[in-house]
Structure formats: structure tokens, C-alpha cells
Design an enzyme around this catalytic site. Structure first.
Site, PDB file in Angstrom:
ATOM      1  CE  LYS A  12      -2.245  -1.084   3.770  1.00 39.82           C
ATOM      2  NZ  LYS A  12      -1.596  -2.376   3.987  1.00 39.82           N
ATOM      3  CB  THR A  13       3.532   2.427   2.272  1.00 35.15           C
ATOM      4  OG1 THR A  13       2.670   2.253   3.404  1.00 35.15           O
ATOM      5  CG2 THR A  13       4.348   3.683   2.455  1.00 35.15           C
ATOM      6  CG  ASP A  25       0.315   4.890   4.130  1.00 37.68           C
ATOM      7  OD1 ASP A  25      -0.514   3.958   4.084  1.00 37.68           O
ATOM      8  OD2 ASP A  25       1.550   4.700   4.104  1.00 37.68           O
ATOM      9  CD  GLU A  26      -0.404   2.910   8.407  1.00 38.03           C
ATOM     10  OE1 GLU A  26      -1.365   2.171   8.705  1.00 38.03           O
ATOM     11  OE2 GLU A  26       0.767   2.513   8.337  1.00 38.03           O
ATOM     12  CD  GLN A  80      -1.749  -3.157   9.062  1.00 37.90           C
ATOM     13  OE1 GLN A  80      -0.761  -2.656   9.582  1.00 37.90           O
ATOM     14  NE2 GLN A  80      -1.826  -3.394   7.775  1.00 37.90           N
ATOM     15  NE  ARG A 131       3.725  -3.911  11.185  1.00 33.49           N
ATOM     16  CZ  ARG A 131       3.214  -3.528  10.014  1.00 33.49           C
ATOM     17  NH1 ARG A 131       3.864  -2.683   9.258  1.00 33.49           N
ATOM     18  NH2 ARG A 131       2.075  -4.009   9.579  1.00 33.49           N
TER      19      ARG A 131
HETATM   20  P1  ATP Z   1       1.501  -2.052   5.982  1.00 34.46           P
HETATM   21  O1  ATP Z   1       0.076  -2.510   5.952  1.00 34.46           O
HETATM   22  O2  ATP Z   1       2.273  -2.757   7.022  1.00 34.46           O
HETATM   23  O3  ATP Z   1       1.622  -0.574   6.010  1.00 34.46           O
HETATM   24  P2  ATP Z   1       1.970  -1.938   3.153  1.00 34.46           P
HETATM   25  O4  ATP Z   1       0.789  -2.548   2.503  1.00 34.46           O
HETATM   26  O5  ATP Z   1       2.053  -0.470   3.170  1.00 34.46           O
HETATM   27  O6  ATP Z   1       2.156  -2.561   4.602  1.00 34.46           O
HETATM   28  P3  ATP Z   1       4.563  -1.800   1.958  1.00 34.46           P
HETATM   29  O7  ATP Z   1       5.311  -1.345   3.154  1.00 34.46           O
HETATM   30  O8  ATP Z   1       4.287  -0.817   0.900  1.00 34.46           O
HETATM   31  O9  ATP Z   1       3.234  -2.545   2.408  1.00 34.46           O
HETATM   32  O10 ATP Z   1       5.294  -3.029   1.299  1.00 34.46           O
HETATM   33  C1  ATP Z   1       5.770  -4.119   2.071  1.00 34.46           C
HETATM   34  C2  ATP Z   1       7.107  -4.596   1.506  1.00 34.46           C
HETATM   35  O11 ATP Z   1       6.916  -5.271   0.282  1.00 34.46           O
HETATM   36  C3  ATP Z   1       8.061  -3.468   1.241  1.00 34.46           C
HETATM   37  O12 ATP Z   1       9.379  -3.882   1.554  1.00 34.46           O
HETATM   38  C4  ATP Z   1       7.913  -3.254  -0.252  1.00 34.46           C
HETATM   39  O13 ATP Z   1       9.063  -2.675  -0.816  1.00 34.46           O
HETATM   40  C5  ATP Z   1       7.689  -4.671  -0.747  1.00 34.46           C
HETATM   41  N1  ATP Z   1       6.905  -4.730  -2.002  1.00 34.46           N
HETATM   42  C6  ATP Z   1       5.655  -4.268  -2.203  1.00 34.46           C
HETATM   43  N2  ATP Z   1       5.244  -4.502  -3.454  1.00 34.46           N
HETATM   44  C7  ATP Z   1       6.248  -5.135  -4.088  1.00 34.46           C
HETATM   45  C8  ATP Z   1       6.446  -5.658  -5.419  1.00 34.46           C
HETATM   46  N3  ATP Z   1       5.506  -5.572  -6.375  1.00 34.46           N
HETATM   47  N4  ATP Z   1       7.628  -6.253  -5.696  1.00 34.46           N
HETATM   48  C9  ATP Z   1       8.584  -6.356  -4.741  1.00 34.46           C
HETATM   49  N5  ATP Z   1       8.473  -5.893  -3.483  1.00 34.46           N
HETATM   50  C10 ATP Z   1       7.315  -5.285  -3.156  1.00 34.46           C
HETATM   51 MG    MG Z   2       2.135   0.886   4.748  1.00 34.44          MG
END
Ligand code: ATP
Ligand code: MG
Length: 727
Positions: free
Chosen positions: A35-36, A220-221, A251, A606
Site C-alpha cells: 500500500k505504502t 496512508d493508514e 490494522q 512487522r
Molecule cells: P503495511 O500494511 O504494514 O503498512 P503496506 O501494505 O504499506 O504494509 P509496503 O510497506 O508498501 O506494504 O510493502 C511491504 C514490503 O513489500 C516493502 O518492503 C515493499 O518494498 C515490498 N513490495 C511491495 N510490493 C512489491 C512488489 N511488487 N515487488 C517487490 N516488493 C514489493
Molecule cells: Mg504501509
């Protein structure tokens, strides 16, 4: 233009989100699904492909750390600075807005930010001013009430008391407190948002300007936005702007602070034509960690529901360690951190998480003893330490003489012999005339209404502040800080304290000069802001983020709440005890355990490669002893993913010596050690008889039947038993 660097590392759904047409978009997806990442890539896409100016982009998130990371990620993608883009936390951006539009917001230009300790004092003063009994009206409770109302966007006159006398009284306290804040030019955290929102709402021109400016609002969040934050987003997004919200209902962990997860549900309704995208692939954690997280969160009933998968492979099992007490727990954690470092890992890859701030002290002590550098995010922050706040109070008072909180703090620190009676007189005069303490003092002095000695002391204090202001007017910020801590008498005052604490305080004051040598940038759009004001605001806002050396490789310590959005190869969740996590309060109130479970889900997700869960059977916390069972969350993780470690070897070894940690050899040596039947004395429990023992090294413990308190397991390393007789 070659945009492959933006899209290459994204999957189909992520690309769809990043390249979507302008218009409301909601990404509803689980932890670690990107997402981020999608949000930051969206910013790069908008700028580099759609040609959107950075000037028109606003991105907001929850913690300073997350905002900092977002800035870095965007800068890397753009290969340039973010320029006039607004990227920050709700509080940070509201603050920026109020600094620019202080006139419209009806604030003094040098308004000060109250952190929670300042706020509590101010509330306390208002309660006293109303002649209320503080035991019946605790300042902390009133403060919570005020903040909750502000978070709902409510001023005292908007609250319906329904004839409830308690509520009526709280409304009066809120009113008195707000009057005092306005008088002192002070703004608490919740006020930053409320005031920014009201200013926008009530100034048509400003509102139009910002609605036109921010063509793209990204958040975000999103699951943790409260009423006022959501209102702020809606107002800024206006009719035409496109809003890009990413969040995960599982979350949502700030319900206790008024966050409304329903905002996710209402989004499509509030922004007609919303495009919803789901992401289901997790890129962060091993299969084992993900399966454990999925099973855990299944126990919650109120969910939108989702299905997260990974192809990373199962990896290591999750380790569960049940320690005898919190010291043993801390030692276990540190040994595992050491293992990680000794096998080539770095310290910053390890994060130690806990439910409440108070738990960090024991962990910090153990880390300190082992010489491992660490950083604490949140908790007792550098800028919240007593001596730092003393120095800042002088600086604040120099900047804004009406700042009553700083007046109260600085006036007798170091002690100047200004008694409670004199201060009471000043406070009363201030209250009666509706002016600040500074103002009231000046009038009292002019009217010669104080006794000789008191009058002299107050007069000298005021002269000191004016003199400091004049002397430092042309100085660079760090020289200014140095000058102030010296000439205010603070440095000398703390130097007199020869204890370790006093020494640390002197060091902290010196560190403040260091902090001032790289003052925060004054943003381009706020040319009027002095470096001093920028520094003071930063101290209040970014507290905790400047602690330790940012670039040093450090073990990361933080509460589960502040770990949101972050990821680490190795994660420890400590204090997995029923009554601590989930907290006793949440167990007693219906519906509250679900939020605790989401918090646990946040913690578990995490971890990238290795997750440790630890508990202490016996914990001393807040000065009380607790004997606890394992957290129910442990039992909600399928046992095939858990590896339980519990040293229970019945060995006999010289236990009265300080146990050596690495003593792996088990010695059969009864002569010098404890044996069953032996009489011992404990400083608190008195005399007793040894009836059993187990474990070894740091984990050795002994079961003693005390005459006064009955049988107890004691950890040898801490028990300090005196042997009275051999068996
Ligand atoms: P959270 O809910 O904990 O905030 P999130 O959904 O925001 O998580 P991110 O932090 O954006 O998730 O991504 C999680 C990890 O996966 C990061 O290290 C990111 O770089 C990696 N990642 C996300 N998408 C891809 C992709 N398509 N290919 C490779 N790595 C990825
Ligand atoms: Mg995130």
C-alpha cells in the site's frame, strides 16, 4: 519518457492503482501488500508522467517516522527533492498551515505548541482556577475529555451536556482551559487540527486557494483517521480534487483515540464514483509469519475480510519464550539480538516492540549493560526531559512573554526564592484581569504590591528574560542556546547535582546546543518564521525522532502502536501476557479485545524473516508484582507455527554465585549450591526453606517456602538469598 523505473517493480493491481485516472480511489488491502509503496509510486507517476506539479500534491500519514520514510522514498523515485510538495503528518501539516495563516487563525505569530505534559499543567491550572477539587476532577481525565472533544471537532458551546452534572463541569474546565490557552498563545496537539480546520472552513478565500492548489490528496493508514482528520481531508479534497486513500481495516488501532474505521466504509459514499482496489499478495513476511497473522486476525468478527498470500516460503518457525521475570525476558531478547549480529546481521534490522512505554525501561537497561546502541521511538524523549524542557521554557518565554506554561516553569528553575504565595498572588491577578502571568507580574511590580524580597526576585527574573532576549538577538541558534543555558543559571544548577542523573542532565543540556547547530529548515513559504521559532516548534512536534544518532546502527525500540507501517527482518514482541497484552482494561470492556488483537496483528506483520514472542511469568511494572498467564493471542496462533522454548532442566549447580550466562556445562556440585531443605533468608519475604530448583545460568530459579508469604519461585540472579543453614 521512460517510466519503467516507476512501474517495473509493481504487480498488476498495484500498477492499476498507480496509473489510475484522477478521481477518488480507495485501496483496501492487508499488511505488507504494498500500500505504502503504491502511494509513493503514485506520487512519482503523477509528477513524472501526468506532469502534476509538486506544488499540487499533498500526502499525509500518521507518525513522523512514517512521514520521513515517505519523503525519502518519494525523493528517491523522483531523483530530486520534494520541493513545495506537502508531505507530513496531520499534525505537522496543520502546524505548517497555522504558521502561514496565523492571522486568519487568530493566533499570535509566535504561538507555542503544548506537548502533553504542558497541556496537563495548563488543565490543572484551569481546574484550580475554578476552585475545584483535583482529586474529584483529575487533570488527566479532563485532558482526555478535552482532547476527545477536539478530535470530534467540538468546542465547549457545541457539546450537549444532556443535564449531566459531570459533563457540565468538564465543559466548564474545557472552556477555562481554552481561554487560558488563547491568552497564552498556546496550541495543544488536538487544537492544531481543529484550529486549522476551522480556519479553512471560515475563510472562503483560503479554502478556495487550497482546494485549487491540492489537486491530489493522498493518505496512508486511512483506517486510523478520526472524525476531524477525515473532515480535514474532505474539506481539502473539495469537489474536484482526487483523493487517494490506502488502508487496512485489520490494522485499525486508534479507536481509543477516536479513530473511525467506518471512514473506510463511508468513503465510497462520501466520494461518489470511488474506484476500489484490493491487493492480496504480501511481499514482506515468510509464509509462517503470514499464516500466523491470518489465523490470529480470524478471531475478530468485525472485518471486511481478505485473503493474503505469499510465495516467499515458510521460513523459520515463530519462537515463543516464557521467561521467569522481565529481567530474564530482556536477557533472552538481547542474546537473540546478539546472535543476529554475530551471524552478520545489523542492529537496525532488529526491533523490540512492547504494549506500553513503561516496559521499555528494563529492556533499555539490559541493552545499556550489554553495550548495544539502541533508539527508542516515542516514550521518554529527549525533548521531554526535564532539563531540556527547562531550557526550552526560557527560549519560549523570550519568544513570547505571554507563554504562561513557560513562565511557570522557568520562574523557579533554578530556584529563585519566589514562593508559592507570591506565585499565587500573580496567578490570581492574572486570572482576574484576564492577562498573562508575565503581564500580571509587571503590573504587580509597578503597583508595588509585593513584599521587598519577592518583588526583587520577580523583577530580576523578568529583567533576566529581557536581557537574554537582547543579548542573543543577533546570535546563531546554537550560540544562543549555549548563552541561555549558561546565563539562565540552569547549567550551574544541574552541575551541582553530582549524581549520575545530574551528569546526564548536564550532558543533555550540552546536547541541546548540538541539536541547535543544525536547526530545522524554515520552509520557503514561511519566510517570517525565525530560526528560534522553527527550532521550538520542531522540538515539540518531532520529539523522539531526534534521539540518539540517526545514522548509527541501533536496535529499534518502540511501542506496537508506533511500529505501524514499518518492517524489520527480526521482530520481538515482548510482554505477551494476559492482562498486559491484551490489557486488563480491554479484557473487561466488551469489544475492546478486538482492537488489541488488531494491534497484535500489526506487531506480527512487522516481521520479515523471524518473529519472537516473549512473556514474563512474573513482572514488576508500575511498582507492582504481576503473575500472569500467556496472552490468549499466543493460543490463537496454530501450534505448528510456534516453537516453544522453556528451560526446565533439573540441575544443581552453585547457584549462589552470580550465574554465568554462557555456562553451558552442567556441574554436579551440591556442596556450594542450594539443596532442598536448606534454610535461606530473602530481604523482603523473610526466612524460608528451599523445596525445589530448576534451570541454569541466567535462568536458574529456586522454589522457597517462606513462613510469611508461602511458596515462591525466585530467580537466583535477582533473589539475593542469604544461606542460613545447610540442609
Ligand atoms: P503495511 O500494511 O504494514 O503498512 P503496506 O501494505 O504499506 O504494509 P509496503 O510497506 O508498501 O506494504 O510493502 C511491504 C514490503 O513489500 C516493502 O518492503 C515493499 O518494498 C515490498 N513490495 C511491495 N510490493 C512489491 C512488489 N511488487 N515487488 C517487490 N516488493 C514489493
Ligand atoms: Mg504501509
Amino acid at each position: 519518457m521512460d517510466v519503467s523505473h516507476i512501474l517495473d517493480s509493481l504487480n498488476t493491481e498495484q500498477r492499476e492503482a498507480v496509473t489510475a485516472d484522477a478521481g477518488p480511489l480507495l485501496i483496501q488491502a492487508g499488511a505488507g501488500s504494498g500500500k505504502t509503496r503504491v502511494l509513493t509510486h503514485r506520487i512519482a507517476w503523477l509528477n513524472q508522467v501526468e506532469g502534476v506539479s509538486p506544488f499540487s500534491i499533498l500526502a499525509v500519514t500518521f507518525t513522523n517516522k512514517a512521514a520521513g520514510e515517505m519523503r525519502t522514498r518519494v525523493q528517491e523515485l523522483l531523483n530530486s527533492s520534494i520541493g513545495p510538495m506537502w508531505v507530513g503528518t496531520f499534525h505537522g501539516l496543520s502546524h505548517r498551515f497555522l504558521r502561514m495563516h496565523w492571522k486568519e487563525a487568530k493566533l499570535p505569530q509566535a504561538f507555542q505548541i503544548l506537548d502533553s505534559e504542558d497541556q496537563k499543567r495548563m488543565v490543572q491550572r484551569s481546574i484550580r482556577g475554578l476552585d475545584l477539587d483535583e482529586t474529584r476532577w483529575p487533570p488527566r481525565t479532563a485532558m482526555w475529555y478535552i482532547n476527545a472533544k477536539k478530535d470530534e471537532g467540538l468546542r465547549p458551546e457545541h457539546i450537549r451536556d444532556e443535564g449531566d452534572p459531570t459533563e457540565l463541569q468538564l465543559i466548564q474546565i474545557y472552556k477555562a482551559y481554552q481561554t487560558a490557552c488563547d491568552l497564552a498563545g498556546a496550541v495543544d496537539f488536538a487544537e492544531l487540527l481543529l484550529r486549522a480546520l476551522e480556519t479553512l472552513r471560515d475563510n472562503e478565500e483560503l479554502l478556495q486557494h487550497y482546494q485549487q492548489r491540492f489537486q491530489h490528496v493522498l493518505v496512508d493508514e486511512f483506517q486510523d483517521t478520526n472524525t476531524i482528520q477525515y473532515a480535514w481531508l474532505r474539506l481539502l479534497a473539495g469537489q474536484h480534487s482526487s483523493i487517494f486513500a490506502v488502508g487496512d481495516d485489520d490494522q485499525s488501532i486508534y479507536g481509543w483515540r477516536g479513530a473511525k474505521v467506518e471512514n473506510i466504509l463511508n468513503f465510497s459514499h462520501d466520494f461518489p464514483g470511488t474506484h476500489v482496489i484490493r491487493l492480496e499478495r504480501n511481499y514482506r513476511s515468510t509464509g509462517t509469519i503470514l499464516k500466523a497473522a491470518n489465523s490470529l486476525i480470524e478471531y475478530n468478527s468485525d472485518r471486511l475480510g481478505k485473503n493474503l498470500w505469499t510465495d516467499i516460503g515458510d521460513g523459520d518457525p515463530i519462537t515463543f519464550y516464557s521467561a521467569y521475570n522481565e529481567g530474564d525476558e530482556a536477557n533472552f531478547v538481547i542474546e537473540r539480538v546478539m546472535d543476529h549480529i554475530n551471524t552478520g546481521g545489523s542492529r537496525s534490522e532488529t526491533a523490540i516492540l512492547y504494549r506500553s512505554n513503561a516496559q521499555s525501561r528494563v529492556l533499555e537497561e539490559a541493552l545499556f549493560r550489554s553495550g548495544l546502541p539502541y533508539r527508542v521511538y516515542g516514550g521518554m524523549r529527549f525533548f521531554e526531559r526535564m532539563e531540556i524542557k527547562d531550557a526550552l521554557a526560557y527560549m519560549r518565554l523570550m519568544s513570547l512573554a505571554d507563554d504562561d506554561i513557560s513562565f511557570e516553569r522557568a520562574v523557579n528553575q533554578p530556584p529563585r526564592g519566589i514562593g508559592d504565595k507570591t506565585l499565587g498572588q500573580i496567578r490570581n491577578a492574572a486570572r482576574e484581569a484576564g492577562v498573562s502571568l508575565w503581564h500580571a507580574s509587571a503590573e504587580i511590580l509597578a503597583a508595588n504590591a509585593l513584599k521587598g524580597r519577592a518583588s526583587k526576585a520577580v523583577g530580576e527574573f523578568m529583567k533576566l528574560i529581557i536581557k537574554l532576549r537582547q543579548e542573543t538577538a543577533d546570535m546563531a541558534l546554537d550560540s544562543m542556546v549555549e548563552h541561555i543555558i549558561e546565563h539562565s543559571g540552569l547549567l550551574e544548577h544541574y552541575k551541582k547535582d553530582r549524581s549520575d542523573k545530574g551528569e546526564a542532565r548536564v550532558e543533555n543540556l550540552q546536547e541541546l546546543v548540538g541539536a541547535a547547530s543544525t536547526p530545522p529548515e524554515v520552509p520557503d513559504d514561511m519566510p517570517d518564521m525565525t530560526p528560534l521559532d522553527a527550532f521550538l516548534s520542531n522540538a515539540a512536534l518531532e520529539a523522539g525522532e531526534n534521539q540518539g544518532d540517526e545514522w548509527e546502527d541501533c536496535v529499534q525500540l518502540m511501542t506496537l502502536h508506533s511500529a505501524k507501517g514499518l518492517e524489520f527482518p527480526v521482530v520481538f514482541i515482548t510482554g505477551m501476557e494476559q492482562g498486559l497484552f491484551p490489557s486488563q482494561r480491554s479484557i473487561e470492556e466488551s469489544g475492546k479485545v478486538e482492537e488489541e488483537r488488531r494491534l497484535c496483528y500489526v506487531g506480527v506483520t512487522r516481521a520479515e524473516r523471524k518473529l519472537y514472542l516473549t512473556m514474563a511469568e512474573h513482572r514488576r511494572l508500575y511498582g507492582k508484582d504481576h503473575f500472569s498467564a500467556p496472552s490468549k493471542f499466543i493460543s490463537e496462533i496454530p501450534s505448528e507455527h510456534l516453537q516453544e522454548i522453556r528451560p526446565r532442566m533439573n540441575v544443581s549447580r552453585p547457584m549462589l554465585q552470580t550465574p554465568q550466562r554462557k555456562a553451558a556445562t552442567v556441574r554436579d556440585d551440591n556442596k556450594t549450591g542450594l539443596t532442598v531443605g536448606q534454610r535461606v533468608r530473602h530481604s523482603k519475604f523473610g526466612e524460608g526453606t528451599v523445596t525445589d530448583y530448576e534451570g541454569q545460568g541466567a535462568h536458574a530459579r529456586v522454589f522457597v517456602n517462606f513462613e510469611s508469604v508461602g511458596s515462591k519461585w525466585l530467580v537466583m540472579a535477582y533473589a539475593n538469598l542469604e544461606v542460613l543453614s545447610t540442609a
